[in-house]
Design an enzyme around this catalytic site. Structure first.
Site, PDB file in Angstrom:
ATOM      1  N   CYS A  60      -3.966   4.574  -3.631  1.00 39.35           N
ATOM      2  CA  CYS A  60      -4.810   5.771  -3.606  1.00 39.35           C
ATOM      3  C   CYS A  60      -4.688   6.552  -4.911  1.00 39.35           C
ATOM      4  CB  CYS A  60      -4.432   6.663  -2.423  1.00 39.35           C
ATOM      5  SG  CYS A  60      -2.721   7.236  -2.455  1.00 39.35           S
TER       6      CYS A  60
ATOM      7  N   ASP B 159       0.860  -1.190   0.000  1.00 37.62           N
ATOM      8  CA  ASP B 159       0.000   0.000   0.000  1.00 37.62           C
ATOM      9  C   ASP B 159       0.893   1.236   0.000  1.00 37.62           C
ATOM     10  OD1 ASP B 159      -1.988   1.868   0.256  1.00 37.62           O
ATOM     11  OD2 ASP B 159      -2.511   1.362   2.321  1.00 37.62           O
TER      12      ASP B 159
END
Length: 410
Positions: A367, A341
């Protein structure tokens, strides 16, 4: 410059309406597909646009600050087409990399509002302003409400403004990172006046009046009334002051469910760019986990959480800058699954090593759809096959979208 009529055919990745013309695309802020607008056009952008034929999908914005504040851009679009547009951002990013794959419906994960907010404070005409910057501007919008924030943060806005006024520098702005924890609000003030130590008594008093869990200024903890705890899937963790956490609890839970499902029955898992352990602590309920993170404060919070008996399997961790020194193939091959991530820039150096590895399952969390698609292409070219791609919306009314992709080695 004369006005012209424009027909909006689609939404751009930032939420602007797009009109296709003989001179190229024209971007129209606030316009929706199917609408006809009249505007002046300069450098591919519409100026002083007036909607002459509104879309049936247009709705009234829910915030009084919508026209001025740059925090939200899509309050005027109904929920169903809004979530489909978010899904389209992921579809288009994959397509740009030559990846055709069925993307799941967007998971709406904004319930309860954002528990983490980054606010800006400044002086103007002898008054203190607290809020967000106007879109594409240095002008600060002083907010009195915010429909995307946790109500506890909204209620505290007047007190937070008063607190900020105590330590505002003579010139420039300061930043307040506010996190709603299980013990109350945790407030971290950055870029405060260098002489803030003279205001410690006043800051402590205001912290008590606001019933803050903790107040930090320029990295120094001024007062901690209660440890600002976060519940990481049943594991208690004290967040680092101003440290990263998922913006909404609903998104953290949705992302975690997708990560756990993607990892499946793997018994050994590496969690790369692990932060303070959002996924690692949950994964450790059923697998041995090795967490890797470059931020010292996040690692310290993770270490502290592990010192209390939590009923977890074996957990190890190391501090390491994965962009400069990624785990190499020989290190990766001992894990059945890898979760990563990364920041918005993605994990290019790390995925190049993963593409060479024998890791069976990879779960990519991102993201940024563009860098996510780039990283997925490297893995696919290295022999991995996509199993699922799921968008998760935790930044309501914005162009931002999270993605969770699961890959298995063919």
């Amino acid at each position: 410059m004369s006005e012209r009529e424009l027909t909006i055919t689609e939404l751009g990745h930032r939420g602007d309406g797009v009109a296709r013309t003989e001179n190229g695309p024209v971007y129209v802020e606030g316009a929706l597909p199917g609408e006809i607008v009249r505007a002046r056009v300069e450098n591919g952008r519409a100026l002083d646009a007036v909607v002459e034929s509104p879309s049936p999908e247009r709705i009234a914005p829910v915030c009084r600050h919508y026209e001025a504040c740059g925090g939200c851009t899509m309050q005027h679009l109904a929920d169903k087409p809004y979530l489909e547009w978010k899904r389209g951002l992921v579809v288009n990013a994959l397509r740009d990399r030559g990846i055709e794959f069925p993307v799941a419906d967007t998971v709406a994960a904004t319930e309860g509002g954002r528990r983490r907010a980054v606010l800006t404070a400044s002086r103007a005409g002898g008054q203190t302003l607290l809020g967000y910057h106007q879109k594409a501007s240095h002008r600060l919008v002083d907010i009195s409400e915010c429909p995307v924030l946790d109500p506890a943060i909204v209620r505290a806005l007047p007190g937070l403004k008063s607190l900020a006024a105590e330590v505002l520098p003579k010139k420039g702005e300061l930043r307040l990172t506010v996190l709603n924890t299980t013990a109350g609000l945790d407030v971290a003030v950055d870029k405060a006046d260098k002489g803030y130590d003279r205001k410690i008594p006043a800051l402590s008093q205001k912290s008590v009046e606001l019933d803050l869990a903790r107040l930090s200024v320029n990295g120094e903890v001024i007062l901690e009334i209660r440890p600002p705890m976060l519940d990481m899937g049943g594991v208690g963790l004290v967040a680092a002051p101003g440290g990263f956490t998922q913006a909404t609890l609903a998104a953290e839970e949705a992302l975690s469910r997708l990560v756990l499902a993607g990892v499946g029955k793997a018994k050994t898992v590496a969690d790369l760019y692990s932060g303070a352990g959002t996924f690692a602590l949950r994964l450790a309920r059923r697998a041995n986990v090795h967490a890797v993170e470059g931020d010292a404060a996040a690692m310290a919070a993770f270490d502290k959480a592990l010192r209390k008996p939590q009923g977890l399997k074996k957990v190890t961790f190391e501090r390491r800058d994965l962009s400069r020194r990624p785990l190499v193939r020989d290190e990766l091959d001992s894990f059945e699954a890898v979760v990563f991530d990364p920041p918005r820039a993605g994990a290019q150096a790390q995925v190049e090593q993963l593409a060479l590895s024998k890791v069976r399952t990879i779960v990519a969390v991102s993201c940024n759809p563009a860098t996510c698609a780039r990283d997925l292409k490297v893995l696919i070219d290295g022999g991995y096959a996509l199993q699922s791609v799921t968008p998760v919306d935790q930044f309501r009314f914005s162009p931002h979208i999270e993605v969770v992709a699961v890959l298995n080695r063919e």
